[in-house]
Design a protein around this motif. Structure first.
Motif, PDB file in Angstrom:
ATOM      1  N   MET A   1      55.947  39.846  57.898  1.00 23.54           N
ATOM      2  CA  MET A   1      56.306  38.912  56.795  1.00 23.54           C
ATOM      3  C   MET A   1      55.032  38.053  56.361  1.00 23.54           C
ATOM      4  O   MET A   1      54.985  38.024  55.025  1.00 23.54           O
ATOM      5  N   ARG A   2      54.267  37.819  57.104  1.00 22.72           N
ATOM      6  CA  ARG A   2      52.952  36.880  56.756  1.00 22.72           C
ATOM      7  C   ARG A   2      51.793  37.912  56.106  1.00 22.72           C
ATOM      8  O   ARG A   2      51.190  37.635  55.048  1.00 22.72           O
ATOM      9  N   LYS A   3      52.009  39.260  56.442  1.00 18.75           N
ATOM     10  CA  LYS A   3      51.037  40.253  56.053  1.00 18.75           C
ATOM     11  C   LYS A   3      51.516  40.504  54.295  1.00 18.75           C
ATOM     12  O   LYS A   3      50.603  40.640  53.472  1.00 18.75           O
ATOM     13  N   ARG A   4      52.711  40.596  54.331  1.00 21.72           N
ATOM     14  CA  ARG A   4      53.430  41.001  52.996  1.00 21.72           C
ATOM     15  C   ARG A   4      53.261  39.521  51.995  1.00 21.72           C
ATOM     16  O   ARG A   4      52.759  40.028  50.932  1.00 21.72           O
ATOM     17  N   LYS A   5      53.208  38.343  52.494  1.00 20.54           N
ATOM     18  CA  LYS A   5      53.099  37.395  51.860  1.00 20.54           C
ATOM     19  C   LYS A   5      51.451  37.252  51.345  1.00 20.54           C
ATOM     20  O   LYS A   5      51.322  36.923  50.106  1.00 20.54           O
ATOM     21  N   ARG A   6      50.567  37.636  52.478  1.00 19.10           N
ATOM     22  CA  ARG A   6      49.225  37.596  51.968  1.00 19.10           C
ATOM     23  C   ARG A   6      48.945  38.701  50.551  1.00 19.10           C
ATOM     24  O   ARG A   6      48.177  38.263  49.835  1.00 19.10           O
ATOM     25  N   ILE A   7      49.437  39.904  50.906  1.00 19.30           N
ATOM     26  CA  ILE A   7      49.455  40.960  49.784  1.00 19.30           C
ATOM     27  C   ILE A   7      49.816  40.509  48.505  1.00 19.30           C
ATOM     28  O   ILE A   7      49.247  40.688  47.449  1.00 19.30           O
ATOM     29  N   ILE A   8      51.258  39.706  48.488  1.00 16.79           N
ATOM     30  CA  ILE A   8      51.466  39.236  47.422  1.00 16.79           C
ATOM     31  C   ILE A   8      50.603  38.208  46.516  1.00 16.79           C
ATOM     32  O   ILE A   8      50.538  38.217  45.428  1.00 16.79           O
ATOM     33  N   GLU A   9      50.098  37.329  47.443  1.00 22.20           N
ATOM     34  CA  GLU A   9      49.360  36.311  46.939  1.00 22.20           C
ATOM     35  C   GLU A   9      47.867  36.896  46.331  1.00 22.20           C
ATOM     36  O   GLU A   9      47.643  36.399  45.262  1.00 22.20           O
ATOM     37  N   LEU A  10      47.320  37.828  46.976  1.00 18.10           N
ATOM     38  CA  LEU A  10      46.329  38.727  46.416  1.00 18.10           C
ATOM     39  C   LEU A  10      46.390  39.422  45.152  1.00 18.10           C
ATOM     40  O   LEU A  10      45.608  39.152  44.388  1.00 18.10           O
ATOM     41  N   ILE A  11      47.497  39.915  45.143  1.00 18.55           N
ATOM     42  CA  ILE A  11      47.843  40.746  43.879  1.00 18.55           C
ATOM     43  C   ILE A  11      48.327  39.766  42.684  1.00 18.55           C
ATOM     44  O   ILE A  11      47.778  39.947  41.738  1.00 18.55           O
ATOM     45  N   LEU A  12      48.912  38.715  43.115  1.00 12.39           N
ATOM     46  CA  LEU A  12      49.052  37.649  42.066  1.00 12.39           C
ATOM     47  C   LEU A  12      47.699  37.171  41.558  1.00 12.39           C
ATOM     48  O   LEU A  12      47.483  36.756  40.596  1.00 12.39           O
ATOM     49  N   PHE A  13      46.757  36.629  42.535  1.00 13.21           N
ATOM     50  CA  PHE A  13      45.507  36.261  41.968  1.00 13.21           C
ATOM     51  C   PHE A  13      44.529  37.156  41.280  1.00 13.21           C
ATOM     52  O   PHE A  13      44.085  36.784  40.240  1.00 13.21           O
ATOM     53  N   VAL A  14      44.645  38.448  41.786  1.00 11.41           N
ATOM     54  CA  VAL A  14      43.928  39.528  40.885  1.00 11.41           C
ATOM     55  C   VAL A  14      44.342  39.635  39.654  1.00 11.41           C
ATOM     56  O   VAL A  14      43.810  39.632  38.654  1.00 11.41           O
ATOM     57  N   PHE A  15      45.641  39.579  39.501  1.00 16.35           N
ATOM     58  CA  PHE A  15      46.278  39.922  38.090  1.00 16.35           C
ATOM     59  C   PHE A  15      46.013  38.858  37.146  1.00 16.35           C
ATOM     60  O   PHE A  15      45.575  39.099  36.103  1.00 16.35           O
ATOM     61  N   VAL A  16      46.276  37.848  37.592  1.00 17.91           N
ATOM     62  CA  VAL A  16      46.218  36.621  36.859  1.00 17.91           C
ATOM     63  C   VAL A  16      44.698  36.274  36.386  1.00 17.91           C
ATOM     64  O   VAL A  16      44.268  36.161  35.187  1.00 17.91           O
ATOM     65  N   PHE A  17      43.789  36.332  37.388  1.00 17.90           N
ATOM     66  CA  PHE A  17      42.381  36.091  37.156  1.00 17.90           C
ATOM     67  C   PHE A  17      41.919  37.062  36.106  1.00 17.90           C
ATOM     68  O   PHE A  17      41.186  36.808  35.210  1.00 17.90           O
ATOM     69  N   PHE A  18      42.405  38.458  36.373  1.00 19.64           N
ATOM     70  CA  PHE A  18      41.853  39.407  35.223  1.00 19.64           C
ATOM     71  C   PHE A  18      42.179  39.257  33.836  1.00 19.64           C
ATOM     72  O   PHE A  18      41.694  39.631  32.851  1.00 19.64           O
ATOM     73  N   ILE A  19      43.567  38.739  33.734  1.00 19.25           N
ATOM     74  CA  ILE A  19      44.123  38.435  32.581  1.00 19.25           C
ATOM     75  C   ILE A  19      43.311  37.228  31.957  1.00 19.25           C
ATOM     76  O   ILE A  19      43.174  37.402  30.608  1.00 19.25           O
ATOM     77  N   TYR A  20      43.051  36.240  32.788  1.00 21.01           N
ATOM     78  CA  TYR A  20      42.215  35.006  31.981  1.00 21.01           C
ATOM     79  C   TYR A  20      40.696  35.473  31.830  1.00 21.01           C
ATOM     80  O   TYR A  20      40.285  35.191  30.680  1.00 21.01           O
ATOM     81  N   ALA A  21      40.269  36.259  32.545  1.00 20.64           N
ATOM     82  CA  ALA A  21      38.821  36.800  32.379  1.00 20.64           C
ATOM     83  C   ALA A  21      38.613  37.593  31.231  1.00 20.64           C
ATOM     84  O   ALA A  21      37.701  37.513  30.390  1.00 20.64           O
ATOM     85  N   PHE A  22      39.941  38.376  30.949  1.00 22.77           N
ATOM     86  CA  PHE A  22      39.787  39.201  29.621  1.00 22.77           C
ATOM     87  C   PHE A  22      39.940  38.431  28.475  1.00 22.77           C
ATOM     88  O   PHE A  22      39.357  38.697  27.459  1.00 22.77           O
ATOM     89  N   SER A  23      40.582  37.421  28.478  1.00 19.71           N
ATOM     90  CA  SER A  23      40.812  36.396  27.393  1.00 19.71           C
ATOM     91  C   SER A  23      39.896  35.106  27.345  1.00 19.71           C
ATOM     92  O   SER A  23      40.415  34.343  26.403  1.00 19.71           O
ATOM     93  N   VAL A  24      39.050  35.116  28.321  1.00 18.07           N
ATOM     94  CA  VAL A  24      38.240  33.942  28.364  1.00 18.07           C
ATOM     95  C   VAL A  24      37.239  33.842  27.177  1.00 18.07           C
ATOM     96  O   VAL A  24      36.787  34.868  26.489  1.00 18.07           O
ATOM     97  N   SER A  25      36.707  32.514  26.841  1.00 20.35           N
ATOM     98  CA  SER A  25      35.907  32.409  25.635  1.00 20.35           C
ATOM     99  C   SER A  25      34.335  32.742  26.063  1.00 20.35           C
ATOM    100  O   SER A  25      33.926  32.476  27.107  1.00 20.35           O
ATOM    101  N   ASN A  26      33.923  33.479  25.201  1.00 20.48           N
ATOM    102  CA  ASN A  26      32.477  33.985  25.511  1.00 20.48           C
ATOM    103  C   ASN A  26      31.430  32.980  25.427  1.00 20.48           C
ATOM    104  O   ASN A  26      30.507  32.872  26.135  1.00 20.48           O
ATOM    105  N   ASN A  27      31.830  31.796  24.676  1.00 17.63           N
ATOM    106  CA  ASN A  27      30.763  30.633  24.508  1.00 17.63           C
ATOM    107  C   ASN A  27      31.837  29.488  24.438  1.00 17.63           C
ATOM    108  O   ASN A  27      32.447  29.094  25.169  1.00 17.63           O
ATOM    109  N   ILE A  28      31.483  28.602  23.681  1.00 17.84           N
ATOM    110  CA  ILE A  28      32.104  27.265  23.538  1.00 17.84           C
ATOM    111  C   ILE A  28      33.370  27.338  22.848  1.00 17.84           C
ATOM    112  O   ILE A  28      33.654  28.257  22.162  1.00 17.84           O
ATOM    113  N   ALA A  29      34.411  26.500  23.175  1.00 15.02           N
ATOM    114  CA  ALA A  29      35.710  26.501  22.547  1.00 15.02           C
ATOM    115  C   ALA A  29      35.679  25.078  21.934  1.00 15.02           C
ATOM    116  O   ALA A  29      34.879  24.176  21.834  1.00 15.02           O
TER     117      ALA A  29
END
Length: 204
Positions: A1-29
């Motif tokens: 159960m703990r291992k599955r929980k860690r995998i879900i958290e890792l996938i969630l972090f990577v997925f959200v971070f890459f979405i944010y990184a793809f849409s992040v501002s290149n300079n000032i906003a």
């Protein structure tokens, strides 16, 4: 159960971070983005009441970055802490849902708690306001991360029966509270639920 929980958290972090990184501002906003990038790069004070811990953290990161990349890197710092906040919300929701389902006769209580956590995490991740502050230089994602981290420690403290560990967790919360006020003063609001939970546990 703990291992599955860690995998879900890792996938969630990577997925959200890459979405944010793809849409992040290149300079000032808009709004305070230019001010924070400038103050972080030059290690200067921001508008009152200031954000010294945020400024020091970002300034330290910029030691290893070329000046022309400063804006993008600071924006990615917001994306990083935004993704961490999403994962932390998943963990908090999972713990609360699991506790609520503790006396349930359902054999799928763990799966229900996981779905509740993922649902709440993704709702926050792709809400308009949080997505916006996660793609520009702002204090709000780091502030939210520290706020939820204190709340998570509150839940751990509430479930802790050992006196020594209980005191360590409380000291950790106080330390985080001190750090978080160097990011945004909204984090002082955690004192209210912490006080209520403390009184409830001591008198319950």
């Amino acid at each position: 159960m703990r291992k599955r929980k860690r995998i879900i958290e890792l996938i969630l972090f990577v997925f959200v971070f890459f979405i944010y990184a793809f849409s992040v501002s290149n300079n000032i906003a808009f709004w305070d983005s230019a001010e924070f990038i400038t103050s972080n790069y030059n290690l200067q004070a921001t508008h009152p009441p200031g954000a010294p811990f945020y400024t020091l953290l970002c300034s330290f990161i910029l030691f290893f970055v070329s000046g022309s990349w400063s804006a993008l890197v600071i924006n990615l710092v917001s994306a990083f802490f935004g993704a961490l906040t999403v994962v932390l919300l998943y963990r908090i929701t999972f713990l609360i849902a699991l506790k609520l389902l503790k006396n349930s006769l359902s054999k799928n209580s763990n799966n229900i708690a996981v779905l509740a956590g993922i649902g709440s995490a993704l709702t926050l991740a792709f809400s308009t306001t949080f997505w916006a502050v996660s793609t520009e230089a702002e204090v709000y994602t780091l502030s939210s991360f520290l706020l939820l981290l204190m709340f998570y420690f509150m839940l751990l403290w509430n479930n802790c029966d050992e006196a020594i560990n209980s005191r360590k967790i409380l000291l950790g919360i106080v330390f985080l509270l001190g750090l978080s006020t160097g990011v945004h003063l909204i984090n002082l609001s955690i004192i209210i639920p912490l006080s209520i939970l403390y009184i409830h546990k001591r008198n319950g």
